[in-house]
Design a protein around this motif. Structure first.
Motif, PDB file in Angstrom:
ATOM      1  N   MET A  92     -31.064 -13.373  56.465  1.00 50.13           N
ATOM      2  CA  MET A  92     -30.830 -13.123  57.884  1.00 50.13           C
ATOM      3  C   MET A  92     -29.531 -13.793  58.335  1.00 50.13           C
ATOM      4  O   MET A  92     -28.732 -13.192  59.051  1.00 50.13           O
ATOM      5  CB  MET A  92     -31.999 -13.614  58.739  1.00 50.13           C
ATOM      6  CG  MET A  92     -31.799 -13.329  60.219  1.00 50.13           C
ATOM      7  SD  MET A  92     -33.136 -13.917  61.251  1.00 50.13           S
ATOM      8  CE  MET A  92     -34.364 -12.696  60.897  1.00 50.13           C
ATOM      9  N   LYS A  93     -29.322 -15.027  57.898  1.00 46.72           N
ATOM     10  CA  LYS A  93     -28.100 -15.742  58.278  1.00 46.72           C
ATOM     11  C   LYS A  93     -26.872 -14.996  57.764  1.00 46.72           C
ATOM     12  O   LYS A  93     -25.905 -14.794  58.496  1.00 46.72           O
ATOM     13  CB  LYS A  93     -28.132 -17.158  57.715  1.00 46.72           C
ATOM     14  CG  LYS A  93     -26.908 -17.961  58.047  1.00 46.72           C
ATOM     15  CD  LYS A  93     -26.980 -19.347  57.435  1.00 46.72           C
ATOM     16  CE  LYS A  93     -25.694 -20.104  57.664  1.00 46.72           C
ATOM     17  NZ  LYS A  93     -25.674 -21.364  56.936  1.00 46.72           N
ATOM     18  N   ARG A  94     -26.922 -14.570  56.507  1.00 52.51           N
ATOM     19  CA  ARG A  94     -25.798 -13.842  55.916  1.00 52.51           C
ATOM     20  C   ARG A  94     -25.540 -12.545  56.677  1.00 52.51           C
ATOM     21  O   ARG A  94     -24.410 -12.213  57.003  1.00 52.51           O
ATOM     22  CB  ARG A  94     -26.079 -13.547  54.445  1.00 52.51           C
ATOM     23  CG  ARG A  94     -24.906 -12.891  53.724  1.00 52.51           C
ATOM     24  CD  ARG A  94     -25.178 -12.590  52.252  1.00 52.51           C
ATOM     25  NE  ARG A  94     -25.702 -13.728  51.521  1.00 52.51           N
ATOM     26  CZ  ARG A  94     -26.934 -13.776  50.998  1.00 52.51           C
ATOM     27  NH1 ARG A  94     -27.771 -12.767  51.146  1.00 52.51           N
ATOM     28  NH2 ARG A  94     -27.347 -14.837  50.336  1.00 52.51           N
ATOM     29  N   MET A  95     -26.620 -11.808  56.989  1.00 48.92           N
ATOM     30  CA  MET A  95     -26.481 -10.546  57.687  1.00 48.92           C
ATOM     31  C   MET A  95     -25.897 -10.750  59.085  1.00 48.92           C
ATOM     32  O   MET A  95     -24.997 -10.032  59.505  1.00 48.92           O
ATOM     33  CB  MET A  95     -27.828  -9.840  57.801  1.00 48.92           C
ATOM     34  CG  MET A  95     -27.719  -8.467  58.442  1.00 48.92           C
ATOM     35  SD  MET A  95     -29.284  -7.840  59.022  1.00 48.92           S
ATOM     36  CE  MET A  95     -29.671  -8.966  60.324  1.00 48.92           C
ATOM     37  N   LEU A  96     -26.393 -11.760  59.787  1.00 50.96           N
ATOM     38  CA  LEU A  96     -25.892 -12.009  61.143  1.00 50.96           C
ATOM     39  C   LEU A  96     -24.428 -12.413  61.133  1.00 50.96           C
ATOM     40  O   LEU A  96     -23.660 -11.993  62.000  1.00 50.96           O
ATOM     41  CB  LEU A  96     -26.741 -13.078  61.830  1.00 50.96           C
ATOM     42  CG  LEU A  96     -28.156 -12.641  62.209  1.00 50.96           C
ATOM     43  CD1 LEU A  96     -28.934 -13.817  62.773  1.00 50.96           C
ATOM     44  CD2 LEU A  96     -28.136 -11.502  63.203  1.00 50.96           C
TER      45      LEU A  96
END
Length: 116
Positions: A92-96
């Motif tokens: 999620m962090k990478r995607m955001l």
């Protein structure tokens, strides 16, 4: 008014909606997988909770972490649920970050176009 109908604004809004749609999808995957994983990996929850309470009380009293607590923490960190949750938040962090960078880039290009 013309800028509100521009393709860049539509792309920016579309990217923003897509980002939040992806976040919602990831949240639902995690939400739906937790009950199954909890059931299969934590059948002895009562025993684990008791060990944690007793270990924590000893830890607070002595200031040193009991060996049982260390083993329990290691066991939790090796558990597939823990690994899945960590992977979920990392993804999620990478995607955001990627989505945010894309939106900022689109916005900056739009701003440059307006400045010309």
């Amino acid at each position: 008014e013309r800028w509100a109908r521009s393709q860049t604004i539509r792309n920016l809004i579309s990217g923003y909606k897509q980002m939040w749609s992806s976040v919602d999808e990831l949240k639902m995957k995690l939400y739906n997988s937790i009950p199954r994983t909890m059931t299969s990996h934590f059948e002895g929850v009562t025993q684990v909770v008791n060990a944690v309470v007793i270990g924590t009380a000893r830890w607070m009293k002595t200031g040193e972490m009991p060996e049982e607590m260390g083993r329990l923490i290691e066991q939790v960190q090796r558990n597939s649920l823990w690994i899945d949750v960590c992977k979920f938040f990392t993804d999620m962090k990478r995607m955001l970050v990627e989505e945010n960078e894309a939106i900022v880039e689109i916005f900056n290009k739009y701003k440059e176009t307006l400045m010309k």
